[in-house]
Scaffold this motif. Sequence first.
Motif, PDB file in Angstrom:
ATOM      1  N   LEU A   1       0.836  -1.203   0.000  1.00 20.41           N
ATOM      2  CA  LEU A   1       0.000   0.000   0.000  1.00 20.41           C
ATOM      3  C   LEU A   1       0.871   1.254   0.000  1.00 20.41           C
ATOM      4  N   ALA A   2       1.962   1.223   0.746  1.00 17.46           N
ATOM      5  CA  ALA A   2       2.889   2.355   0.755  1.00 17.46           C
ATOM      6  C   ALA A   2       3.437   2.612  -0.641  1.00 17.46           C
ATOM      7  N   GLU A   3       3.819   1.545  -1.341  1.00 20.45           N
ATOM      8  CA  GLU A   3       4.344   1.731  -2.694  1.00 20.45           C
ATOM      9  C   GLU A   3       3.269   2.270  -3.631  1.00 20.45           C
ATOM     10  N   ALA A   4       2.042   1.759  -3.501  1.00 20.93           N
ATOM     11  CA  ALA A   4       0.972   2.222  -4.381  1.00 20.93           C
ATOM     12  C   ALA A   4       0.709   3.717  -4.197  1.00 20.93           C
ATOM     13  N   VAL A   5       0.666   4.180  -2.939  1.00 22.20           N
ATOM     14  CA  VAL A   5       0.394   5.591  -2.673  1.00 22.20           C
ATOM     15  C   VAL A   5       1.558   6.467  -3.122  1.00 22.20           C
ATOM     16  N   LEU A   6       2.786   6.053  -2.803  1.00 20.85           N
ATOM     17  CA  LEU A   6       3.940   6.866  -3.196  1.00 20.85           C
ATOM     18  C   LEU A   6       4.170   6.829  -4.698  1.00 20.85           C
ATOM     19  N   ASP A   7       3.773   5.726  -5.340  1.00 13.22           N
ATOM     20  CA  ASP A   7       3.846   5.677  -6.792  1.00 13.22           C
ATOM     21  C   ASP A   7       2.891   6.693  -7.408  1.00 13.22           C
ATOM     22  N   ALA A   8       1.684   6.807  -6.838  1.00 14.79           N
ATOM     23  CA  ALA A   8       0.726   7.809  -7.322  1.00 14.79           C
ATOM     24  C   ALA A   8       1.254   9.219  -7.089  1.00 14.79           C
ATOM     25  N   ALA A   9       1.882   9.441  -5.927  1.00 13.38           N
ATOM     26  CA  ALA A   9       2.437  10.761  -5.624  1.00 13.38           C
ATOM     27  C   ALA A   9       3.580  11.106  -6.576  1.00 13.38           C
ATOM     28  N   THR A  10       4.419  10.145  -6.865  1.00 17.17           N
ATOM     29  CA  THR A  10       5.543  10.377  -7.779  1.00 17.17           C
ATOM     30  C   THR A  10       5.039  10.699  -9.185  1.00 17.17           C
ATOM     31  N   ASN A  11       4.024   9.979  -9.624  1.00 16.87           N
ATOM     32  CA  ASN A  11       3.454  10.244 -10.955  1.00 16.87           C
ATOM     33  C   ASN A  11       2.825  11.628 -11.013  1.00 16.87           C
ATOM     34  N   GLN A  12       2.144  12.022  -9.939  1.00 16.07           N
ATOM     35  CA  GLN A  12       1.544  13.354  -9.909  1.00 16.07           C
ATOM     36  C   GLN A  12       2.620  14.428  -9.927  1.00 16.07           C
ATOM     37  N   ALA A  13       3.717  14.190  -9.200  1.00 14.84           N
ATOM     38  CA  ALA A  13       4.821  15.151  -9.202  1.00 14.84           C
ATOM     39  C   ALA A  13       5.426  15.289 -10.591  1.00 14.84           C
ATOM     40  N   ALA A  14       5.561  14.168 -11.297  1.00 15.10           N
ATOM     41  CA  ALA A  14       6.161  14.197 -12.634  1.00 15.10           C
ATOM     42  C   ALA A  14       5.302  14.984 -13.614  1.00 15.10           C
ATOM     43  N   ARG A  15       3.985  15.019 -13.374  1.00 16.55           N
ATOM     44  CA  ARG A  15       3.088  15.746 -14.280  1.00 16.55           C
ATOM     45  C   ARG A  15       2.995  17.229 -13.953  1.00 16.55           C
ATOM     46  N   SER A  16       3.489  17.635 -12.798  1.00 20.44           N
ATOM     47  CA  SER A  16       3.392  19.041 -12.421  1.00 20.44           C
ATOM     48  C   SER A  16       4.447  19.867 -13.145  1.00 20.44           C
ATOM     49  N   ASP A  17       4.224  21.167 -13.224  1.00 20.27           N
ATOM     50  CA  ASP A  17       5.147  22.046 -13.946  1.00 20.27           C
ATOM     51  C   ASP A  17       6.540  22.053 -13.319  1.00 20.27           C
ATOM     52  N   LEU A  18       6.598  21.926 -11.994  1.00 19.04           N
ATOM     53  CA  LEU A  18       7.883  22.003 -11.303  1.00 19.04           C
ATOM     54  C   LEU A  18       8.545  20.642 -11.135  1.00 19.04           C
ATOM     55  N   GLY A  19       7.861  19.580 -11.547  1.00 19.31           N
ATOM     56  CA  GLY A  19       8.429  18.250 -11.388  1.00 19.31           C
ATOM     57  C   GLY A  19       8.382  17.742  -9.961  1.00 19.31           C
ATOM     58  N   ARG A  20       7.566  18.389  -9.112  1.00 22.54           N
ATOM     59  CA  ARG A  20       7.426  17.976  -7.721  1.00 22.54           C
ATOM     60  C   ARG A  20       6.023  18.323  -7.259  1.00 22.54           C
ATOM     61  N   LEU A  21       5.612  17.737  -6.157  1.00 20.04           N
ATOM     62  CA  LEU A  21       4.294  18.039  -5.627  1.00 20.04           C
ATOM     63  C   LEU A  21       4.237  19.502  -5.195  1.00 20.04           C
ATOM     64  N   PRO A  22       3.201  20.241  -5.563  1.00 21.15           N
ATOM     65  CA  PRO A  22       3.120  21.649  -5.153  1.00 21.15           C
ATOM     66  C   PRO A  22       2.977  21.804  -3.643  1.00 21.15           C
ATOM     67  N   THR A  23       2.309  20.854  -2.990  1.00 18.47           N
ATOM     68  CA  THR A  23       2.261  20.792  -1.534  1.00 18.47           C
ATOM     69  C   THR A  23       2.931  19.494  -1.122  1.00 18.47           C
ATOM     70  N   PRO A  24       4.004  19.551  -0.355  1.00 16.62           N
ATOM     71  CA  PRO A  24       4.794  18.343  -0.088  1.00 16.62           C
ATOM     72  C   PRO A  24       4.002  17.276   0.654  1.00 16.62           C
ATOM     73  N   MET A  25       4.383  16.031   0.417  1.00 15.54           N
ATOM     74  CA  MET A  25       3.774  14.877   1.076  1.00 15.54           C
ATOM     75  C   MET A  25       4.742  14.336   2.110  1.00 15.54           C
ATOM     76  N   LEU A  26       4.192  13.797   3.194  1.00 15.19           N
ATOM     77  CA  LEU A  26       4.992  13.158   4.233  1.00 15.19           C
ATOM     78  C   LEU A  26       4.655  11.674   4.271  1.00 15.19           C
ATOM     79  N   ALA A  27       5.676  10.831   4.247  1.00 16.13           N
ATOM     80  CA  ALA A  27       5.500   9.389   4.394  1.00 16.13           C
ATOM     81  C   ALA A  27       6.369   8.935   5.561  1.00 16.13           C
ATOM     82  N   VAL A  28       5.746   8.414   6.608  1.00 19.06           N
ATOM     83  CA  VAL A  28       6.460   7.989   7.816  1.00 19.06           C
ATOM     84  C   VAL A  28       6.386   6.472   7.918  1.00 19.06           C
ATOM     85  N   PHE A  29       7.546   5.835   7.939  1.00 23.15           N
ATOM     86  CA  PHE A  29       7.629   4.386   8.088  1.00 23.15           C
ATOM     87  C   PHE A  29       8.181   4.079   9.471  1.00 23.15           C
TER      88      PHE A  29
END
Length: 749
Positions: free
Chosen positions: A560-588
């Motif tokens: 589940l962690a990989e699925a969510v972070l994979d979605a976040a990475t894909n969203q970042a890649a589609r953004s103009d800056l190449g990163r999430l406009p509002t940062p995400m936190l993942a705590v393991f």
Amino acid sequence: MPDAIDGDFSRSQAVLIGTWDYDDLAPVPAARHSLERMRSLLTGPLCAWLSDRVFTASNHRLPQDLPDLLVEKFEEATDVALFYFVGHGQIDPDDQLCLALGETSTKPTRRRTTSLTFEHVKHAFRMSAAPVKIAILDCCFAGMAVDQAGRLSDTPGLPQSPPGTYLMMASGPYSTAWYQLAGEHPQPQTYFTKSMIDVVERGIPSQAPGLTIGDIFDRTADILVRDGKPEPGCQIFDRATHFVFARNAGTRATTGWLPVDAKADSLATSGELAPLTDATARTKAGELGLRLTDDDEPGVRIGISVSGGMTMYGSYEQTHLDIWGLRQGKTTSRVIPAVLDAPGPVFVASSRRDVVIATREVREERRPGTTFVFDPQDVSGEQPSWCWDPIAWVRGGSREDLARAEIRAAKLAAHFAHSVDGRDEKSDASFDPEGEDLLVGLILAAAVARRSIRAVWEWLSDTFDDSPVQILMASAPNRNLPAALGLRAQYNTDVRTRNRIFGAAKRMARCLQLSSIYPWVEQDGSRTPLDEARFVEEGGTLYALSLEGRGNASPLVSALAEAVLDAATNQAARSDLGRLPTPMLAVFDEAAHMVRWRDLPRLYRRFGSSGIVVMTLLQSWAQGVQCWSPDGMAALWAAADIRVIGGGLDDIAFLRERFEAMVNDNVTPESTGEQPLSSSQRAVQFSVSDFVSLPRGRVVAFPSGGKPVLMRTVPWWEGEYAHRVRESYARQLAVSSTWAEDIDETPPS
């Protein structure tokens, strides 16, 4: 009267103005860093100003509304009014001090009309009822602020300067103020502001717990004169010199002094902490174009430096790796505060329900996204009102996209293979690769047939049911899908070999025999399936919980962690800056048990550059080695930008490596007297035994490219949301008293 010891500046107002980009005057990059550092000082633990009572104006072009803004702001102050300016200063033909703005003219006749004059500042002070007024001028010709009569102002018809006024000037009336050059310093500052803040952050030993503004100026002036810099000046009215401007870091009273704190300055001193300060984090957030509000933290808080007493932050592009011993406060001092402060989506993997109890209500009040709790082993008592279907994730949006499904099937299988059950040392590991390949084929077959993950366990339990082979063979146009061919070969092998392959795969997927799991991972029409991309976009919170030990649900948590972070990475890649406009936190949290993600070391840097702050917490270096291998753990350590070592560790080899890294980082061990230390070297008093005996409440942070820092941890009950967290705990305690058995530390009342 409030001061830095009292800490109540709710009826005070500070206005900070800095200009470094000019049309007609030379640029002053040092003014930028000085302004940021002054704000960080005021709002930090030493001065304790509220952030909403500190107004900052950067690179204002023309005076326009500034004079009126000063009056408006200082009219709100009934305790302390503070004004600070850093930038160029000029003198007009009438010997009036003009504080230069972006479009200030160098023509003498236009200087006053294109600048903020100090007359404007004096007028705003007079209109304020605040009994204490402080003006700090870091510019050339600052001494012109004091007229020939020696008063702050002698404007006819207005009262004299009120009691408690302190004017601090970086230069005399006809002398210049100096600053560091950008080419010689990575973060140049003006010498006056730098020296003043250094004095505050280092403190003055053997002084009272509070530093008065007079103490600070006297020590600052001594340092500047000693170093050959321009001599500053001051003008004092009444008792202003006794105003307590800051807590005295030199007394250690602000940090609850412990014996190890005496060695703090042998690591990074206050002057070497710039990469981790509030000002640096805010600057970085601005450079990254992040979408933050005024209430958001500028980065992920690490702790408070023992040297200087400053709050230390990692920026929103830096990843973290924490190694603390058992029950040393990881959850209370790192996990919970980070989740409470996070400005965007949060994913938390943990075995602890107190993380949910402490943070859920605050997150739901402060952030717009939905809260999800994935709890297939009933850690928190959450009921399955939603589900995450791992087979649907493998399948993706298109049934015909077999290439992507093959890759995701391999990823999902890897989480089972790399789990505690999958890495069982008592098993025959010679069939593990075949077992993992079998899982890949069965998962892919379930995806193609639009079955749930239950089918995988059913197929594993019947070695003679070759329907997965038929499903995959029928899905390929030429019946030559590699996964189908490999799966058919495994089914067609001799019975003894096939049983051992299936046995290895069943061991890896042992958690699938738990009936409590399926309501969380199967769609039945009554539970809403998780949309990972939508979750990230809306800034939600997801808690993924599992018990430790064999047969637990951690492979699903890890996937589940990989699925969510994979979605976040894909969203970042589609953004103009190449990163999430509002940062995400993942705590393991307890990552060696909860998130045994084989590819995590390789992906760590990619997450940081995508605006995904990953924080991995372990109980020992050996845990990481067992999870990722010696090379993998070394790669994870190298990829992390912020590495934090806490107490309770007894791995001497690991701690010795950290000590040797400190020794080799531009410092030398304590001198034996045989060879003197150079002026650029400093004795390392911190030893391996200090690491071993590091007390609870102290950690050593190793920032990438910086010197190690001894820090005091800041548990949630010292933070902004302490009252709300206590209320959440109290409500849970009223329902059940057993939850408190699992908490990292008993919350104080």
